[in-house]
Design a protein around this motif. Structure first.
Motif, PDB file in Angstrom:
ATOM      1  N   PRO A  99      25.374 -21.245  10.607  1.00 12.89           N
ATOM      2  CA  PRO A  99      26.115 -22.228  11.405  1.00 12.89           C
ATOM      3  C   PRO A  99      26.548 -21.648  12.751  1.00 12.89           C
ATOM      4  N   GLU A 100      26.938 -20.362  12.762  1.00 18.42           N
ATOM      5  CA  GLU A 100      27.408 -19.738  14.005  1.00 18.42           C
ATOM      6  C   GLU A 100      26.277 -19.647  15.034  1.00 18.42           C
ATOM      7  N   THR A 146      25.574 -24.787  22.118  1.00 15.93           N
ATOM      8  CA  THR A 146      26.536 -24.687  23.221  1.00 15.93           C
ATOM      9  C   THR A 146      25.841 -24.170  24.481  1.00 15.93           C
ATOM     10  N   GLU A 195      26.180 -29.282  13.148  1.00 19.44           N
ATOM     11  CA  GLU A 195      25.908 -29.448  11.712  1.00 19.44           C
ATOM     12  C   GLU A 195      24.584 -30.203  11.497  1.00 19.44           C
ATOM     13  N   SER A 216      29.256 -39.535  16.600  1.00 18.42           N
ATOM     14  CA  SER A 216      29.741 -38.564  15.603  1.00 18.42           C
ATOM     15  C   SER A 216      29.917 -39.157  14.204  1.00 18.42           C
ATOM     16  N   ARG A 262      30.781 -35.137  18.903  1.00 15.05           N
ATOM     17  CA  ARG A 262      31.571 -33.904  18.840  1.00 15.05           C
ATOM     18  C   ARG A 262      30.638 -32.708  18.584  1.00 15.05           C
ATOM     19  N   THR A 263      30.937 -31.593  19.251  1.00 15.41           N
ATOM     20  CA  THR A 263      30.058 -30.425  19.165  1.00 15.41           C
ATOM     21  C   THR A 263      29.829 -29.981  17.714  1.00 15.41           C
ATOM     22  N   GLU A 264      30.905 -29.915  16.906  1.00 17.70           N
ATOM     23  CA  GLU A 264      30.758 -29.427  15.514  1.00 17.70           C
ATOM     24  C   GLU A 264      29.831 -30.351  14.716  1.00 17.70           C
ATOM     25  N   LEU A 313      25.430 -23.119  16.365  1.00 21.48           N
ATOM     26  CA  LEU A 313      26.490 -23.586  17.276  1.00 21.48           C
ATOM     27  C   LEU A 313      26.367 -22.892  18.630  1.00 21.48           C
TER      28      LEU A 313
END
Ligand code: DC
Length: 226
Positions: A170-171, A178, A151, A204, A145-147, A174
């Motif tokens: 974190p932003e 992406t 992390e 994950s 999973r991307t999140e 991410l």
């Protein structure tokens, strides 16, 4: 015997490939490190990747080497140990663009095929099972999973670059992840995708050891199905 492990950023490919190779007594090749080494060489020589003539001339004489010292794999470009620097931000930001260039891929695929001759090895990358070794004995494709991947990447980067803690939000991580996923999966040559005959493992919620064990189970199952 050739085993391929492909997957996106921060799915745990390198750790899993290393663990799998260790448990089988195989050699392990991190092909991302090759794209990184080449990117470093281009930065160092100040070569504009849009200048095809200069890029081609560099590729024709690309002086790359790998050595194992005290159990660790070291990477060299023109005799310089680049093992650390290729993991830095400058190379990381440029490598996806370099890896999207067809003549770059041709050159590195040629090196990868040579390395695979007559050995038992685990090759880790993006296109190992689809393009470089379509006849590999076993193919594994890792997803996540991307999140969760963002992390993991954040933790890794903060450990590696503590001085950049403020920028490593974190932003931002991410967004970078992406963007790299987008470049890797949509590029025209050898986009990141699972081979039809690959075993897919979602990492994950698994530890590296769990994933290695699943890969070993896939190997066993695969052998029995042949
Ligand atoms: O796995 P990594 O993050 O070290 O890979 C660095 C870059 O190289 C990444 O943008 C994907 C690219 N790559 C590729 O296109 N093909 C491979 N076989 C391995 C890596």
């Amino acid at each position: 015997m050739i085993i391929t492990i492909d997957g996106a950023v921060a799915t745990g490919k390198s750790s899993v490939a290393r663990g799998l190779a260790l448990s089988l007594g195989y050699i392990f090749f991190d092909t991302g490190a090759m794209y990184r080494s080449l990117t470093y060489g281009l930065i160092k020589k100040n070569i504009d990747i849009n200048n095809e003539k200069k890029l081609k001339a560099y590729l024709d004489t690309f002086d790359f080497d790998m050595k194992i010292k005290r159990g660790e794999k070291l990477y060299y470009v023109e005799g310089e140990d680049v093992t650390e620097i290729i993991r830095g931000l400058e190379v990381t930001q440029k490598v996806s663009d370099v890896a999207a260039i067809p003549i770059v891929r041709e050159k590195l695929v040629e090196i990868q095929k040579e390395l695979a001759t007559g050995v038992n090895a685990v090759f880790e990358g993006r296109d190992m099972g689809t393009v470089v070794f379509p006849k590999a004995d076993l193919k594994i494709f890792l997803t996540g999973r991307t999140e969760v991947r963002a992390e993991r990447r954040l933790k890794e980067l903060r450990e590696k670059f503590p001085e950049m803690a403020d920028e490593l939000t974190p932003e931002a991580v991410l967004e970078n992840l992406t963007k790299r996923d987008e470049i890797d999966t949509t590029r025209k040559v050898s986009p990141l995708k699972a081979a039809n005959d690959a075993y897919i493992i979602d990492t994950s919620d698994l530890s590296c050891e769990d994933v290695v064990n699943r890969a070993l189970e896939c190997k066993d199952r695969h052998k029995r199905s042949l």
